[in-house]
Design a protein around this motif. Structure first.
Motif, PDB file in Angstrom:
ATOM      1  N   ARG A 191     -69.037  37.237 -21.847  1.00 20.60           N
ATOM      2  CA  ARG A 191     -68.619  35.768 -22.103  1.00 20.60           C
ATOM      3  C   ARG A 191     -69.952  34.845 -21.666  1.00 20.60           C
ATOM      4  O   ARG A 191     -71.019  35.335 -20.972  1.00 20.60           O
ATOM      5  CB  ARG A 191     -67.498  35.258 -21.245  1.00 20.60           C
ATOM      6  N   PRO A 192     -70.168  33.637 -22.150  1.00 18.08           N
ATOM      7  CA  PRO A 192     -71.215  32.693 -21.657  1.00 18.08           C
ATOM      8  C   PRO A 192     -71.920  32.729 -20.505  1.00 18.08           C
ATOM      9  O   PRO A 192     -72.632  32.885 -19.886  1.00 18.08           O
ATOM     10  CB  PRO A 192     -71.079  31.372 -22.508  1.00 18.08           C
ATOM     11  N   ASP A 193     -70.454  32.623 -19.731  1.00 18.10           N
ATOM     12  CA  ASP A 193     -71.058  32.285 -18.397  1.00 18.10           C
ATOM     13  C   ASP A 193     -70.313  33.657 -17.446  1.00 18.10           C
ATOM     14  O   ASP A 193     -69.912  33.696 -16.313  1.00 18.10           O
ATOM     15  CB  ASP A 193     -70.207  31.207 -17.654  1.00 18.10           C
ATOM     16  N   GLY A 194     -70.219  34.864 -18.227  1.00 14.19           N
ATOM     17  CA  GLY A 194     -69.709  35.883 -17.726  1.00 14.19           C
ATOM     18  C   GLY A 194     -70.360  36.583 -16.571  1.00 14.19           C
ATOM     19  O   GLY A 194     -69.575  37.281 -15.837  1.00 14.19           O
ATOM     20  N   LEU A 195     -71.677  36.752 -16.539  1.00 17.75           N
ATOM     21  CA  LEU A 195     -72.514  37.465 -15.773  1.00 17.75           C
ATOM     22  C   LEU A 195     -71.937  36.903 -14.159  1.00 17.75           C
ATOM     23  O   LEU A 195     -71.965  37.724 -13.284  1.00 17.75           O
ATOM     24  CB  LEU A 195     -73.860  37.424 -15.849  1.00 17.75           C
ATOM     25  N   ALA A 196     -71.948  35.446 -14.114  1.00 21.55           N
ATOM     26  CA  ALA A 196     -71.829  34.927 -12.979  1.00 21.55           C
ATOM     27  C   ALA A 196     -70.229  35.188 -12.502  1.00 21.55           C
ATOM     28  O   ALA A 196     -70.034  35.736 -11.200  1.00 21.55           O
ATOM     29  CB  ALA A 196     -71.865  33.352 -12.899  1.00 21.55           C
ATOM     30  N   GLU A 197     -69.334  35.307 -13.515  1.00 30.31           N
ATOM     31  CA  GLU A 197     -67.989  35.501 -13.106  1.00 30.31           C
ATOM     32  C   GLU A 197     -67.818  36.939 -12.592  1.00 30.31           C
ATOM     33  O   GLU A 197     -67.009  37.213 -11.845  1.00 30.31           O
ATOM     34  CB  GLU A 197     -67.105  35.156 -14.235  1.00 30.31           C
ATOM     35  N   TYR A 198     -68.440  37.854 -13.508  1.00 30.56           N
ATOM     36  CA  TYR A 198     -68.296  39.281 -13.179  1.00 30.56           C
ATOM     37  C   TYR A 198     -68.834  39.663 -11.932  1.00 30.56           C
ATOM     38  O   TYR A 198     -68.434  40.461 -11.298  1.00 30.56           O
ATOM     39  CB  TYR A 198     -68.880  40.304 -14.364  1.00 30.56           C
ATOM     40  N   ALA A 199     -69.997  38.873 -11.460  1.00 24.54           N
ATOM     41  CA  ALA A 199     -70.808  39.057 -10.380  1.00 24.54           C
ATOM     42  C   ALA A 199     -69.698  38.870  -9.046  1.00 24.54           C
ATOM     43  O   ALA A 199     -69.313  39.530  -8.046  1.00 24.54           O
ATOM     44  CB  ALA A 199     -71.911  38.155 -10.062  1.00 24.54           C
TER      45      ALA A 199
ATOM     46  N   VAL B  16     -78.682  43.639  -1.500  1.00 21.83           N
ATOM     47  CA  VAL B  16     -79.236  43.420  -2.851  1.00 21.83           C
ATOM     48  C   VAL B  16     -78.739  42.232  -3.325  1.00 21.83           C
ATOM     49  O   VAL B  16     -79.506  41.439  -4.169  1.00 21.83           O
ATOM     50  CB  VAL B  16     -78.385  44.925  -3.500  1.00 21.83           C
ATOM     51  N   ALA B  17     -77.489  41.901  -3.281  1.00 25.90           N
ATOM     52  CA  ALA B  17     -76.989  40.639  -3.777  1.00 25.90           C
ATOM     53  C   ALA B  17     -77.911  39.141  -3.249  1.00 25.90           C
ATOM     54  O   ALA B  17     -78.175  38.340  -4.191  1.00 25.90           O
ATOM     55  CB  ALA B  17     -75.509  40.567  -3.758  1.00 25.90           C
ATOM     56  N   ARG B  18     -78.223  39.371  -2.127  1.00 28.36           N
ATOM     57  CA  ARG B  18     -78.942  38.217  -1.474  1.00 28.36           C
ATOM     58  C   ARG B  18     -80.351  38.320  -2.076  1.00 28.36           C
ATOM     59  O   ARG B  18     -81.034  37.050  -2.225  1.00 28.36           O
ATOM     60  CB  ARG B  18     -78.834  38.284  -0.059  1.00 28.36           C
ATOM     61  N   VAL B  19     -80.863  39.506  -2.251  1.00 25.30           N
ATOM     62  CA  VAL B  19     -82.205  39.591  -2.644  1.00 25.30           C
ATOM     63  C   VAL B  19     -82.444  39.190  -4.294  1.00 25.30           C
ATOM     64  O   VAL B  19     -83.236  38.541  -4.570  1.00 25.30           O
ATOM     65  CB  VAL B  19     -82.726  41.038  -2.345  1.00 25.30           C
ATOM     66  N   ILE B  20     -81.652  39.786  -5.101  1.00 21.92           N
ATOM     67  CA  ILE B  20     -81.762  39.640  -6.541  1.00 21.92           C
ATOM     68  C   ILE B  20     -81.122  38.383  -7.178  1.00 21.92           C
ATOM     69  O   ILE B  20     -81.299  37.955  -8.228  1.00 21.92           O
ATOM     70  CB  ILE B  20     -81.450  40.832  -7.206  1.00 21.92           C
ATOM     71  N   GLY B  21     -80.141  37.716  -6.536  1.00 20.74           N
ATOM     72  CA  GLY B  21     -79.222  36.717  -7.000  1.00 20.74           C
ATOM     73  C   GLY B  21     -78.043  37.201  -7.964  1.00 20.74           C
ATOM     74  O   GLY B  21     -77.898  38.261  -8.247  1.00 20.74           O
ATOM     75  N   MET B  22     -77.366  36.012  -8.022  1.00 18.30           N
ATOM     76  CA  MET B  22     -76.115  36.065  -8.780  1.00 18.30           C
ATOM     77  C   MET B  22     -76.169  36.860 -10.311  1.00 18.30           C
ATOM     78  O   MET B  22     -75.502  37.681 -10.540  1.00 18.30           O
ATOM     79  CB  MET B  22     -75.207  34.929  -8.710  1.00 18.30           C
ATOM     80  N   SER B  23     -77.072  36.352 -10.847  1.00 13.60           N
ATOM     81  CA  SER B  23     -77.339  36.639 -12.395  1.00 13.60           C
ATOM     82  C   SER B  23     -77.701  38.007 -12.563  1.00 13.60           C
ATOM     83  O   SER B  23     -77.129  39.085 -13.148  1.00 13.60           O
ATOM     84  CB  SER B  23     -78.362  35.759 -13.062  1.00 13.60           C
ATOM     85  N   ASP B  24     -78.631  38.493 -11.766  1.00 17.81           N
ATOM     86  CA  ASP B  24     -79.163  39.976 -11.775  1.00 17.81           C
ATOM     87  C   ASP B  24     -78.011  40.943 -11.118  1.00 17.81           C
ATOM     88  O   ASP B  24     -78.032  41.950 -11.552  1.00 17.81           O
ATOM     89  CB  ASP B  24     -80.368  39.965 -11.157  1.00 17.81           C
ATOM     90  N   PHE B  25     -77.401  40.319  -9.920  1.00 16.40           N
ATOM     91  CA  PHE B  25     -76.537  41.207  -9.484  1.00 16.40           C
ATOM     92  C   PHE B  25     -75.165  41.378 -10.445  1.00 16.40           C
ATOM     93  O   PHE B  25     -74.757  42.673 -10.388  1.00 16.40           O
ATOM     94  CB  PHE B  25     -75.780  40.566  -8.141  1.00 16.40           C
ATOM     95  N   GLY B  26     -74.989  40.644 -11.311  1.00 16.04           N
ATOM     96  CA  GLY B  26     -73.971  40.749 -12.521  1.00 16.04           C
ATOM     97  C   GLY B  26     -74.544  41.753 -13.236  1.00 16.04           C
ATOM     98  O   GLY B  26     -73.585  42.683 -13.794  1.00 16.04           O
TER      99      GLY B  26
END
Length: 450
Positions: free
Chosen positions: A266-274, A50-60
């Motif tokens: 946070r502004p860059d939080g989705l990537a960090e949370y992912a 799922v992570a490889r399909v939807i990408g980092m932002s959507d995975f977050g």
């Protein structure tokens, strides 16, 4: 399966001289571990795909929705799962009629609660979305996740009741069935992104819940436990312990969820949370054994405590704790040796979280100690002490994150490590003091309604 059972039997032989007790634990652990391992591997593979399909932002985004589902599901049980498992274990042999009423009351109570929560999430989805991730437009996905939440709550309760009946083969069947169904999520996420993944997980929960109900009825018939809803309200006394368990679960799960949302906002939080969520998936894989030990040992330890058998209680707890610690430490060492490779499996951008995985590896050891030791306190009906420890651990975590620990994925992982380490040390000390108290071998069994 038979090799696993034999290995567990040899390890437990040192700590459990009673053949009947050793056999119950070895058989229970072999079945539940095998089913859980298959489910964890399937879930782990599903997450990677799922992570490889939807990408980092959507995975977050999906990680935020999934953590919210799991938090609300745990909250929605109102603590009744753990207390029901204990009371079923204490009464299934001596009073099958009461056991059937307890099961009936629990199913009716949880069914009503899950429906109310589902309707509440749908009606408040826009408000909840704005509070979780402002401007990210996840209200529709949160509404869809209400189905996932409802059936997840019921499924968790079914698993706990089967564990209380010591029907560990049925527990393994349910988890294995859910693992087989997880490819549904691969397909739905490929065509529908985050929304498709939510629909896929909802479908898995619905089917798993139906299988769980069939297995529960089958096991009750085999054991001569009649599930009844007549006079079931008279068993509401189990909610007394459930209140403590509920508050304890809020302290643990709500704080874990809240600090994760703090990072995601946070502004860059989705990537960090992912990245944090991806690293935590490895923790979930290593936690499968301590978690299953918890579910298997709770009903067995509850019986020993009710019988006043301190010697058997202590030996069982120590033996299972040794198994959990050794296996978890071995797995954690692998995470520390190959963090770059393991994180890169999730796709582009995740390799930057190798240092996070190193912290999570140490965290796995701390959480394994916490999980097994907490089974001892819950089985011993030390609910107030366990609630105090959960509140302490949660408070340490929140304070660390409010002080700046939740600004990066690594900082959040370190905050979890400190909170579980400090809480685990106190938990072991409290349990040690309890076990040092004199137990009378001929004391009357502890009443289940206390």
């Amino acid at each position: 399966m038979w090799q696993l059972r034999g290995s567990l039997s040899r390890i437990l032989d040192k700590y459990l001289p009673a053949q009947s007790l050793k056999k119950r634990l070895a058989i229970g652990m072999s079945w539940v571990t095998a089913g859980s391992l298959f489910r964890q591997i399937s879930n782990f593979l599903a997450v990677i795909i799922v992570a490889r399909v939807i990408g980092m932002s959507d995975f977050g985004k999906l990680a935020v929705i999934q953590s919210t589902v799991l938090m609300i599901s745990s909250f929605g049980q109102a603590g009744i799962g753990l207390s029901t498992a204990k009371y079923i274990a204490s009464n299934r042999v001596s009073d099958p009629q009461r056991t059937g009423r307890i099961i009936g009351f629990t199913l009716a109570f949880v069914g009503g609660v899950s429906l109310a929560i589902g309707l509440l999430v749908v009606s408040c989805s826009h408000l909840l979305a704005d509070k979780l991730l402002p401007g990210r437009d996840i209200a529709g996905d949160l509404s869809l996740s209400s189905v996932w939440m409802m059936f997840e709550i019921i499924s968790l309760i079914q698993f706990r009741m089967l564990a209380g009946l010591e029907s560990f083969r049925s527990c393994a069947t349910i988890t294995s069935c859910q693992g087989v169904l997880l490819p549904i999520v691969w397909v739905t996420s490929h065509y529908g992104g985050v929304t498709g993944a939510v629909l896929g997980y909802s479908a898995v929960s619905i089917i798993g819940c139906l299988v769980g109900q069939v297995m529960l009825q089958k096991e009750c018939q085999r054991l001569g436990v009649p599930i009844t809803y007549r006079k079931a309200w008279g068993e509401r006394s189990i909610l007394r312990m459930s209140t403590m368990v509920w508050l304890s679960e809020i302290a643990m799960n709500a704080t874990n969820w809240a600090v994760g949302i703090l990072l995601a906002r946070r502004p860059d939080g989705l990537a960090e949370y992912a990245i944090f969520n991806a690293a935590s998936r490895y923790q979930n894989v290593l936690a499968f054994l301590p978690t299953r030990i918890f579910h298997v040992s709770l009903p067995v330890l509850a019986n020993l405590q009710a019988e006043g058998n301190r010697h058997g209680f202590t030996r069982a707890l120590v033996g299972l704790g040794v198994i959990s610690l050794l296996v978890t430490a071995a797995g954690a060492s692998l995470l520390m040796l190959f963090p770059d490779i393991l994180m890169s499996w999730y796709g582009k951008g995740f390799g930057a979280g190798s240092d996070v995985l190193g912290v999570v590896a140490v965290l796995c050891v701390a959480t394994s100690v916490w999980t097994v030791a907490s089974a001892g306190l819950w089985a011993a009906e030390q609910s107030r002490q366990m609630l105090g420890l959960d509140l302490l651990r949660g408070s340490i975590l929140v304070l660390l994150c409010m002080a700046g620990g939740a600004t990066t994925a690594r900082g959040l992982a370190l905050a979890h490590l400190v909170s579980y380490s400090a809480g685990g040390i106190l938990l072991v000390w409290v349990l040690y003091r309890y076990l040092r108290q004199p137990w009378s071998a001929d004391q009357p069994a502890v009443r289940a309604d206390l």
